[in-house]
Design a protein around this motif. Structure first.
Motif, PDB file in Angstrom:
ATOM      1  N   UNK A  95      -4.880  -0.604   8.805  1.00 57.59           N
ATOM      2  CA  UNK A  95      -5.008  -2.844   9.168  1.00 57.59           C
ATOM      3  C   UNK A  95      -5.080  -3.856   8.063  1.00 57.59           C
ATOM      4  N   UNK A  96      -6.137  -3.993   6.948  1.00 58.02           N
ATOM      5  CA  UNK A  96      -6.362  -4.029   6.446  1.00 58.02           C
ATOM      6  C   UNK A  96      -5.019  -4.693   5.419  1.00 58.02           C
ATOM      7  N   UNK A  97      -4.667  -3.706   4.786  1.00 52.25           N
ATOM      8  CA  UNK A  97      -2.950  -4.218   4.176  1.00 52.25           C
ATOM      9  C   UNK A  97      -2.198  -5.034   5.098  1.00 52.25           C
ATOM     10  N   UNK A  98      -2.339  -4.687   6.223  1.00 54.79           N
ATOM     11  CA  UNK A  98      -1.063  -5.192   7.183  1.00 54.79           C
ATOM     12  C   UNK A  98      -1.234  -6.461   6.739  1.00 54.79           C
ATOM     13  N   UNK A  99      -2.631  -7.045   7.515  1.00 53.84           N
ATOM     14  CA  UNK A  99      -2.750  -8.323   7.744  1.00 53.84           C
ATOM     15  C   UNK A  99      -2.697  -8.826   6.107  1.00 53.84           C
ATOM     16  N   UNK A 141       3.708  -1.062   4.123  1.00 55.38           N
ATOM     17  CA  UNK A 141       3.003   0.160   3.986  1.00 55.38           C
ATOM     18  C   UNK A 141       3.545   1.415   3.624  1.00 55.38           C
ATOM     19  N   UNK A 142       4.230   2.258   2.737  1.00 57.45           N
ATOM     20  CA  UNK A 142       4.661   3.440   2.676  1.00 57.45           C
ATOM     21  C   UNK A 142       3.861   4.544   2.261  1.00 57.45           C
ATOM     22  N   UNK A 143       4.952   5.243   2.859  1.00 56.06           N
ATOM     23  CA  UNK A 143       4.333   7.026   2.675  1.00 56.06           C
ATOM     24  C   UNK A 143       5.474   8.176   2.269  1.00 56.06           C
ATOM     25  N   UNK A 144       5.272   8.794   1.272  1.00 57.25           N
ATOM     26  CA  UNK A 144       6.450   9.872   0.147  1.00 57.25           C
ATOM     27  C   UNK A 144       4.964  11.312   1.161  1.00 57.25           C
ATOM     28  N   UNK A 181       0.895  -1.300   0.230  1.00 58.49           N
ATOM     29  CA  UNK A 181      -0.118  -0.173   0.516  1.00 58.49           C
ATOM     30  C   UNK A 181       0.975   0.798   0.018  1.00 58.49           C
ATOM     31  N   UNK A 182       0.585   2.233  -1.212  1.00 58.26           N
ATOM     32  CA  UNK A 182       0.835   3.293  -1.359  1.00 58.26           C
ATOM     33  C   UNK A 182       0.436   4.606  -0.260  1.00 58.26           C
ATOM     34  N   UNK A 183       0.628   5.313   0.606  1.00 64.86           N
ATOM     35  CA  UNK A 183       0.104   7.031   0.938  1.00 64.86           C
ATOM     36  C   UNK A 183       1.412   7.804   0.517  1.00 64.86           C
ATOM     37  N   UNK A 184       0.676   8.687   0.277  1.00 66.76           N
ATOM     38  CA  UNK A 184       1.716  10.024  -1.223  1.00 66.76           C
ATOM     39  C   UNK A 184       1.172  11.000   0.006  1.00 66.76           C
TER      40      UNK A 184
END
Length: 137
Positions: free
Chosen positions: A119-123, A128-131, A1-4
């Motif tokens: 939580x779903x991505x971790x499961x 999980x990253x954030x730029x 999962x990628x957060x920006x």
């Protein structure tokens, strides 16, 4: 999962940005002031631009699991949690559904929706990253 997180408003007392998750808009984010690289005022400085891994761990301060940004230079304990203004953070990221001139609104709603996704991505075993990007000083 990628957060920006794209920082859009860099004021002397607050930073407001737009957060996407896997390309879809998720929330506005309120942070402390962005300062030049290497400059830090304790409890009043946004974290440096960059890419950070996120884990969900127990927060001693909030007494519940919260997203934690890992390996942030010159910072410890940077979390994503509810809050409305820079006064509610010491470097952490505060999501909200409403953008205010100096903060965000409906933060708990925004946080809860984001937290479910994390939580779903971790499961699923996803990384999980954030730029953190945006206007330079």
């Amino acid at each position: 999962m990628k957060l920006i997180l794209t920082r859009e408003q860099l004021d002397a007392d607050v930073t407001i940005g737009s957060l996407t998750v896997d390309g879809a808009w998720c929330a506005w984010v309120c942070e402390d002031t962005v300062r030049p690289p290497g400059q830090k005022v304790y409890g009043k400085t946004a974290i440096p631009y960059g890419t950070y891994r996120i884990d969900i761990t127990m927060s001693a301060r909030f007494k519940r699991p919260l997203p934690l940004l890992l390996n942030v230079p010159m910072f410890e304990g940077i979390r994503i949690h509810p809050g409305n203004t820079a006064a509610d953070t010491e470097g952490c990221l505060l999501p909200g559904l409403q953008r205010w001139p100096k903060g965000v609104g409906e933060s708990r709603k925004a946080f809860d929706a984001l937290y479910v996704q994390l939580v779903a991505a971790k499961a699923r075993g996803e990384s999980i990253t954030i730029d953190i990007v945006g206007a330079d000083l």
